[in-house]
Design a protein around this motif. Structure first.
Motif, mmCIF file in Angstrom:
data_model
loop_
_atom_site.group_PDB
_atom_site.id
_atom_site.type_symbol
_atom_site.label_atom_id
_atom_site.label_comp_id
_atom_site.label_asym_id
_atom_site.label_seq_id
_atom_site.Cartn_x
_atom_site.Cartn_y
_atom_site.Cartn_z
ATOM 1 N N THR A 118 0.813 -1.206 0.000
ATOM 2 C CA THR A 118 0.000 0.000 0.000
ATOM 3 C C THR A 118 0.851 1.262 0.000
ATOM 4 N N HIS A 119 1.993 1.211 0.668
ATOM 5 C CA HIS A 119 2.790 2.419 0.850
ATOM 6 C C HIS A 119 4.034 2.504 -0.028
ATOM 7 N N SER A 120 4.326 1.492 -0.788
ATOM 8 C CA SER A 120 5.526 1.508 -1.619
ATOM 9 C C SER A 120 5.144 1.649 -3.086
ATOM 10 N N SER A 121 5.894 2.481 -3.780
ATOM 11 C CA SER A 121 5.649 2.633 -5.217
ATOM 12 C C SER A 121 6.693 1.876 -6.029
ATOM 13 N N GLN A 122 7.646 1.281 -5.342
ATOM 14 C CA GLN A 122 8.717 0.554 -6.000
ATOM 15 C C GLN A 122 8.356 -0.919 -6.143
ATOM 16 N N ARG A 123 8.773 -1.529 -7.249
ATOM 17 C CA ARG A 123 8.549 -2.957 -7.461
ATOM 18 C C ARG A 123 9.788 -3.721 -7.022
ATOM 19 N N PHE A 124 9.559 -4.887 -6.408
ATOM 20 C CA PHE A 124 10.657 -5.707 -5.918
ATOM 21 C C PHE A 124 10.533 -7.116 -6.458
ATOM 22 N N ASP A 125 11.679 -7.758 -6.600
ATOM 23 C CA ASP A 125 11.731 -9.163 -6.955
ATOM 24 C C ASP A 125 11.105 -9.966 -5.813
ATOM 25 N N ARG A 126 10.425 -11.046 -6.145
ATOM 26 C CA ARG A 126 9.729 -11.848 -5.135
ATOM 27 C C ARG A 126 10.676 -12.321 -4.032
ATOM 28 N N SER A 127 11.861 -12.776 -4.392
ATOM 29 C CA SER A 127 12.788 -13.300 -3.384
ATOM 30 C C SER A 127 13.236 -12.203 -2.417
ATOM 31 N N ILE A 128 13.439 -11.002 -2.908
ATOM 32 C CA ILE A 128 13.834 -9.886 -2.041
ATOM 33 C C ILE A 128 12.680 -9.516 -1.112
ATOM 34 N N LEU A 129 11.493 -9.478 -1.648
ATOM 35 C CA LEU A 129 10.318 -9.151 -0.842
ATOM 36 C C LEU A 129 10.080 -10.215 0.230
ATOM 37 N N LEU A 130 10.215 -11.489 -0.146
ATOM 38 C CA LEU A 130 10.045 -12.574 0.817
ATOM 39 C C LEU A 130 11.092 -12.477 1.928
ATOM 40 N N GLU A 131 12.313 -12.142 1.557
ATOM 41 C CA GLU A 131 13.370 -11.992 2.556
ATOM 42 C C GLU A 131 13.020 -10.880 3.542
ATOM 43 N N TYR A 132 12.571 -9.751 3.033
ATOM 44 C CA TYR A 132 12.183 -8.634 3.896
ATOM 45 C C TYR A 132 11.048 -9.038 4.834
ATOM 46 N N VAL A 133 10.011 -9.672 4.291
ATOM 47 C CA VAL A 133 8.853 -10.061 5.108
ATOM 48 C C VAL A 133 9.259 -11.100 6.147
ATOM 49 N N CYS A 134 10.126 -12.037 5.789
ATOM 50 C CA CYS A 134 10.604 -13.030 6.759
ATOM 51 C C CYS A 134 11.361 -12.349 7.899
ATOM 52 N N GLN A 135 12.277 -11.447 7.571
ATOM 53 C CA GLN A 135 13.048 -10.755 8.603
ATOM 54 C C GLN A 135 12.131 -9.937 9.511
ATOM 55 N N TRP A 136 11.183 -9.230 8.918
ATOM 56 C CA TRP A 136 10.225 -8.425 9.687
ATOM 57 C C TRP A 136 9.419 -9.321 10.621
ATOM 58 N N THR A 137 8.931 -10.430 10.098
ATOM 59 C CA THR A 137 8.089 -11.342 10.878
ATOM 60 C C THR A 137 8.874 -11.976 12.016
ATOM 61 N N MET A 138 10.125 -12.345 11.772
ATOM 62 C CA MET A 138 10.952 -12.917 12.841
ATOM 63 C C MET A 138 11.129 -11.916 13.970
ATOM 64 N N LYS A 139 11.374 -10.659 13.629
ATOM 65 C CA LYS A 139 11.565 -9.630 14.659
ATOM 66 C C LYS A 139 10.275 -9.372 15.430
ATOM 67 N N ARG A 140 9.155 -9.329 14.742
ATOM 68 C CA ARG A 140 7.877 -9.018 15.378
ATOM 69 C C ARG A 140 7.354 -10.162 16.240
ATOM 70 N N THR A 141 7.560 -11.413 15.784
ATOM 71 C CA THR A 141 6.992 -12.554 16.510
ATOM 72 C C THR A 141 7.974 -13.209 17.469
ATOM 73 N N GLY A 142 9.279 -12.994 17.249
ATOM 74 C CA GLY A 142 10.278 -13.652 18.074
ATOM 75 C C GLY A 142 10.455 -15.125 17.732
ATOM 76 N N GLN A 143 9.866 -15.571 16.639
ATOM 77 C CA GLN A 143 9.971 -16.970 16.220
ATOM 78 C C GLN A 143 11.279 -17.184 15.451
ATOM 79 N N PRO A 144 11.814 -18.410 15.495
ATOM 80 C CA PRO A 144 13.079 -18.696 14.815
ATOM 81 C C PRO A 144 12.926 -18.676 13.286
ATOM 82 N N GLU A 145 14.022 -18.374 12.632
ATOM 83 C CA GLU A 145 14.041 -18.233 11.174
ATOM 84 C C GLU A 145 13.501 -19.444 10.420
ATOM 85 N N PRO A 146 13.951 -20.687 10.735
ATOM 86 C CA PRO A 146 13.435 -21.829 9.960
ATOM 87 C C PRO A 146 11.909 -21.960 10.041
#
Length: 109
Positions: free
Chosen positions: A40-68
């Motif tokens: 909603t807030h980004s006007s830039q397009r990202f490759d799926r793998s880069i976006l997935l990496e960002y969302v995984c890192q964000w989710t790990m920090k927010r939930t405290g769950q391990p990376e795997p």
């Protein structure tokens, strides 16, 4: 995504993995929520793998769950989304047939 669609994703991931529904729900809602906010807030397009990496890192920090755990759950949720989009594409590609019948307006026997 609607709440119903998110719940279907959670059910799919829970059934496809050995993790509990509460764990899956927390990770899926956090990951998809950030993805939706980012879209909603980004006007830039990202490759799926880069976006997935960002969302995984964000989710790990927010939930405290391990990376795997986070990667497996979000990967499974991503496969569910892929299947949903493929189905929608198939439905859009199918010609819309004439749904009327020859008996339309006929008196019942």
């Amino acid at each position: 995504m609607t709440e119903q669609e998110i719940n279907r994703a959670i059910q799919y991931v829970t059934a496809s993995t050995s993790y509990g529904r509460d764990t899956v729900a927390g990770i899926v809602k956090t990951g998809l929520g950030e993805l939706a906010d980012f879209a909603t807030h980004s006007s830039q397009r990202f490759d799926r793998s880069i976006l997935l990496e960002y969302v995984c890192q964000w989710t790990m920090k927010r939930t405290g769950q391990p990376e795997p755990l986070v990667r497996e759950i979000l990967g499974c949720a991503g496969r569910w989304l892929d299947e949903v989009y493929e189905e929608l594409d198939r439905q859009k590609a199918e010609p819309q047939g004439d749904t009327s019948t020859d008996d339309e307006g006929a008196e019942p026997v």
